[in-house]
Design an enzyme around this catalytic site. Structure first.
Site, PDB file in Angstrom:
ATOM      1  N   LYS A 164       0.809  -0.755  -0.151  1.00  0.00           N
ATOM      2  CA  LYS A 164       0.342  -0.110   0.101  1.00  0.00           C
ATOM      3  C   LYS A 164       0.980   1.382  -0.302  1.00  0.00           C
ATOM      4  CE  LYS A 164      -4.002   2.327   2.791  1.00  0.00           C
ATOM      5  NZ  LYS A 164      -4.927   2.257   3.792  1.00  0.00           N
ATOM      6  N   LYS A 178      -2.302  -1.332  -3.947  1.00  0.00           N
ATOM      7  CA  LYS A 178      -2.727  -0.372  -4.132  1.00  0.00           C
ATOM      8  C   LYS A 178      -2.131   0.976  -4.062  1.00  0.00           C
ATOM      9  CE  LYS A 178      -5.996   2.114  -0.727  1.00  0.00           C
ATOM     10  NZ  LYS A 178      -6.535   1.879   0.688  1.00  0.00           N
TER      11      LYS A 178
HETATM   12  C1  PBG Z   1      -8.205   2.732   5.305  1.00  0.00           C
HETATM   13  C2  PBG Z   1      -8.146   2.701   3.619  1.00  0.00           C
HETATM   14  C3  PBG Z   1      -7.556   3.678   2.628  1.00  0.00           C
HETATM   15  C4  PBG Z   1      -8.168   3.510   1.762  1.00  0.00           C
HETATM   16  C5  PBG Z   1      -8.895   2.049   1.800  1.00  0.00           C
HETATM   17  N1  PBG Z   1      -8.422   1.991   3.508  1.00  0.00           N
HETATM   18  C6  PBG Z   1      -7.334   5.910   3.284  1.00  0.00           C
HETATM   19  C7  PBG Z   1      -6.352   5.467   3.568  1.00  0.00           C
HETATM   20  O1  PBG Z   1      -5.333   4.905   3.915  1.00  0.00           O
HETATM   21  O2  PBG Z   1      -6.152   7.194   3.791  1.00  0.00           O
HETATM   22  C8  PBG Z   1      -8.523   3.671  -0.185  1.00  0.00           C
HETATM   23  C9  PBG Z   1      -9.428   3.421  -0.662  1.00  0.00           C
HETATM   24  C10 PBG Z   1      -9.230   4.394  -1.765  1.00  0.00           C
HETATM   25  O3  PBG Z   1      -9.043   5.251  -1.824  1.00  0.00           O
HETATM   26  O4  PBG Z   1     -10.039   4.569  -2.352  1.00  0.00           O
HETATM   27  N2  PBG Z   1      -6.691   3.412   6.034  1.00  0.00           N
END
Ligand code: PBG
Length: 325
Positions: A195, A248
């Site tokens: 991520k 992601k």
């Molecule tokens: C929670 C989380 C996030 C997303 C999914 N789970 C946001 C972040 O890390 O700030 C983002 C998903 C998206 O942008 O569609 N931590």
């Protein structure tokens, strides 16, 4: 003069010929549809930066689920939007937390639907960080405890898959042992293994009200410049017991999707994140691109890159468009 060359166009002469040699396909089962469940009643708020995406309260969930089921989508991922937040994000692991309530409801009324619970604290903490905060630091090991509590309470509510997204080190090991001790040996972990710290999450933070109140997430989410680091992250999650690996965001990281696909044997999940959705929506609303064609090209590109599953806000539209093809 006799020319020597290959006639690639032979395999493109008609729609039927092209269908015959098509290497990748999209189907409803490929998609996981994100839902934002908000505490309160009679709420159906369109997220201003994500046209077509709504925060919904529990009383709207049954209709929403009926639509999802009728389209043939098999899986949803739940995000909770609580009314109150605190320092340690108690709403995330409360038995009556909004994700737990929504999970119980879906599993009772739509038992065949796979409920993925996003396991994170940022929607529930007053500071908006994904873990326990001390001063200006996000503490790793102290956060794991809360994450395990969250995962176990989600499994107790009936979640089929636990998807930890907070990027603390050791979260898969901690959650695996927590789930096992609580008797949930059969509940898989879909780890947000890779991520990145991404500007593409902007609209999600509107939808989930989870913008950090100070600093950023760069000490726990990954640097977009790094590729080998993605393999290290995925490798440790595999060793710790992950069952699925998420990469992601999607669009700007398809090289990483391919790397993960080639290096590991677990199902690879791509998260086609909020900013990717919003960009396409905005261009489509302006009439600058053909939304249907653009989205189907984007999604097939993700499968070609190596995705087995795609978490996408376009899931419902994509399934409708595929049926028209
Ligand atoms: C929670 C989380 C996030 C997303 C999914 N789970 C946001 C972040 O890390 O700030 C983002 C998903 C998206 O942008 O569609 N931590």
């Amino acid at each position: 003069m006799e020319l020597q060359f290959t006639r690639h166009r032979r395999l493109r002469t008609s729609a039927s010929m092209r269908a015959l040699v098509r290497e990748n396909h999209l189907k409803a089962e490929d998609f996981i549809y994100p839902l934002f469940i908000v505490e309160g009643e009679n709420i159906q708020n369109e997220v201003s930066s994500m046209p077509g995406v709504f925060q919904i309260s529990m009383d709207h969930l049954e209709n929403e689920m009926q639509e999802i089921v009728s389209l043939g989508i098999k899986s949803v991922i739940l995000f909770g939007v609580p009314q109150t937040k605190d320092e340690c994000g108690q709403g995330a692991y409360h038995d009556h937390g909004i994700v737990q309530v929504a999970t119980r409801f879906i599993k009772e009324k739509f038992p065949e639907i796979i409920v993925v619970a996003d396991t994170c604290l940022c929607e529930y903490t007053s500071h908006g960080h994904c873990g326990v905060v001390e001063g200006d630091k996000v503490l790793n090991d102290e956060s794991l405890e809360l994450l395990v509590k969250t995962a176990v309470s989600q499994a107790q509510a009936g979640a089929d898959i636990i998807a930890p997204s907070n990027m603390m080190d050791g979260f898969v090991a901690a959650i695996r042992s927590g789930l096992d001790e609580a008797g949930f040996i059969d509940v898989p972990i879909m780890s947000y293994a890779v991520k990145y710290s991404s500007a593409f999450y902007g609209p999600f933070r509107d939808a989930a009200d989870s913008t950090p109140q100070f600093g950023d997430r760069k000490t726990y989410q990954m640097d977009p410049a790094n590729r080998l680091e993605a393999l290290r992250e995925a490798e440790s999650d595999v060793e710790e017991g992950a069952d699925f690996l998420i990469v992601k965001p999607g669009m700007p990281y398809l090289d990483i999707v391919r790397d993960v696909k080639n290096n590991f044997k677990l199902p690879v999940v791509v998260y086609n994140v909020s900013g990717e959705y919003s960009m396409i929506k905005a261009a489509a609303i302006n009439g600058w691109i053909d939304e249907k064609k653009t989205v189907l090209e984007l999604l097939i590109g993700m499968k070609r890159a190596g995705a087995d599953l795609i978490i996408t806000y376009f899931a419902k539209d994509a399934v409708r468009w595929l049926a028209e093809e």
